[in-house]
Design a protein around this motif. Structure first.
Motif, PDB file in Angstrom:
ATOM      1  N   GLU A 167       0.737  -1.234   0.029  1.00 30.89           N
ATOM      2  CA  GLU A 167       0.003   0.102  -0.061  1.00 30.89           C
ATOM      3  C   GLU A 167       0.934   1.233  -0.081  1.00 30.89           C
ATOM      4  O   GLU A 167       0.572   1.989  -0.881  1.00 30.89           O
ATOM      5  CB  GLU A 167      -1.036   0.077   1.154  1.00 30.89           C
ATOM      6  N   ALA A 168       1.860   1.243   0.758  1.00 25.81           N
ATOM      7  CA  ALA A 168       2.662   2.349   1.075  1.00 25.81           C
ATOM      8  C   ALA A 168       3.430   2.707  -0.346  1.00 25.81           C
ATOM      9  O   ALA A 168       3.463   3.907  -0.937  1.00 25.81           O
ATOM     10  CB  ALA A 168       3.837   2.360   2.120  1.00 25.81           C
ATOM     11  N   ALA A 169       3.757   1.583  -0.890  1.00 25.61           N
ATOM     12  CA  ALA A 169       4.719   1.829  -2.414  1.00 25.61           C
ATOM     13  C   ALA A 169       3.515   2.273  -3.189  1.00 25.61           C
ATOM     14  O   ALA A 169       4.043   3.151  -4.242  1.00 25.61           O
ATOM     15  CB  ALA A 169       5.139   0.347  -2.636  1.00 25.61           C
ATOM     16  N   VAL A 170       2.401   1.617  -3.410  1.00 25.80           N
ATOM     17  CA  VAL A 170       1.388   2.481  -4.541  1.00 25.80           C
ATOM     18  C   VAL A 170       0.964   3.922  -4.080  1.00 25.80           C
ATOM     19  O   VAL A 170       1.108   4.896  -4.997  1.00 25.80           O
ATOM     20  CB  VAL A 170      -0.055   1.740  -4.306  1.00 25.80           C
ATOM     21  N   GLN A 171       0.870   4.291  -2.851  1.00 27.85           N
ATOM     22  CA  GLN A 171       0.802   5.713  -2.558  1.00 27.85           C
ATOM     23  C   GLN A 171       1.988   6.517  -2.904  1.00 27.85           C
ATOM     24  O   GLN A 171       1.589   7.569  -3.440  1.00 27.85           O
ATOM     25  CB  GLN A 171       0.621   5.900  -0.941  1.00 27.85           C
ATOM     26  N   ALA A 172       3.027   6.052  -2.909  1.00 32.81           N
ATOM     27  CA  ALA A 172       4.251   6.771  -3.126  1.00 32.81           C
ATOM     28  C   ALA A 172       4.536   6.865  -4.799  1.00 32.81           C
ATOM     29  O   ALA A 172       4.786   7.963  -5.151  1.00 32.81           O
ATOM     30  CB  ALA A 172       5.734   6.179  -2.717  1.00 32.81           C
TER      31      ALA A 172
END
Length: 295
Positions: free
Chosen positions: A65-70
């Motif tokens: 999730e954090a990678a997609v947000q980034a």
């Protein structure tokens, strides 16, 4: 005016590459993402040569999730906005559910379901800020029917299909935000060779086999004239009809048909494929299978 911007997941292989090149030919600024950094750089170069206004590779695992947000933060910081998001990232796992290792099942299912959830949340947050945008998710015929020894993929694609329908319902309040799905059958990409496999036999795409460019063309049609669902594959309606109206006959035929048309006679050792970790050396736009109507 600045060029339109498209974010494409799964852009290092198969349908993702064909889709990236199709948008590049239209002069889009393309943001390319997958788990394979070297392949992404290669595809980015191909997109620039094809006419893309720019090509930005961003390594991302859609299950993170954090990678997609980034990814979306980077895309909007570079381009200001995102007009289109095309979600093609997927992995396959072959094998009976009772024999498939749990990490391969969860890896395939999470790519389809959690990956779509993460991409959709970030895409729709941007679209709602802009009050416009198109999300196209590449689903599968196996999101409409069930096939033995492909239970992980079937589970993921059925779940993904449900997510897409709910997203379509939940975005009705913003008429300029569109959520579409493209539903292919067999496609000539390396996904079958890259799949996790515990069947003992090498897989291949089921007939009829379409080129990935045909799926990319359907994605572009969704952007030009959004539709909730676009099926690609001349046999898809017949297979879905048989599954729904004649379940006993379908169940009796599907396993022998899979072994006849979806698995080769070539033996293979158990492999995790690219489910847990990427295998960039096997990635490409096309697989080794020609367009065919018979095995």
């Amino acid at each position: 005016m600045p060029p339109p911007v498209v974010v494409i997941t799964g852009a290092s292989s198969g349908v993702g590459v064909s889709t990236a090149l199709a948008f590049a030919e239209r002069g889009y600024a393309v943001v390319l993402t997958s788990r394979s950094e070297k392949r992404l750089r290669t595809v980015a170069s191909q997109c620039r040569a094809a006419g893309a206004a720019s090509a930005l590779p961003v390594v991302t695992d859609v299950r993170d999730e954090a990678a997609v947000q980034a990814l979306f933060i980077q895309a909007t910081s570079v381009h200001g906005s995102v007009d289109v998001v095309v979600h093609t990232a997927t992995v396959m796992a072959y094998g009976k559910l009772e024999k498939l290792p749990p990490e391969l099942f969860s890896g395939a299912v999470n790519t389809a379901i959690l990956g779509t959830f993460h991409v959709a949340r970030s895409a729709l947050a941007e679209f709602r800020h802009q009050r416009r945008g198109t999300l196209v998710v590449v689903n599968s015929l196996l999101g409409q029917v069930a096939v033995p020894e492909m239970g992980a993929y079937v589970t993921g694609k059925w779940g993904q299909a449900g997510l897409i329908r709910v997203l379509q319902q939940e975005t009705r309040d913003e008429p300029a935000i569109k959520v579409c799905s493209v539903v292919p059958g067999g496609v000539n990409t390396p996904i079958y060779s890259l799949a996790a496999n515990v069947t003992g036999r090498s897989p291949r795409p089921p007939i009829p086999v379409d080129p990935p460019e045909r799926i990319a063309a359907a994605v572009l049609r969704c952007v030009d004239k959004p539709r909730p669902r676009v099926s690609v594959g001349i046999a898809n309606p017949v297979i879905i009809l048989g599954f729904r109206l004649f379940p006993r006959l379908y169940d009796a035929l599907v396993s022998p048909l899979l072994h006849f048309g979806g698995l080769t006679s070539k033996p293979t050792e158990p492999s995790p494929g690219n489910v847990v970790e990427p295998t960039p050396e096997g990635e490409a736009e096309h697989g080794p299978w020609s367009r065919r109507l018979i095995p």
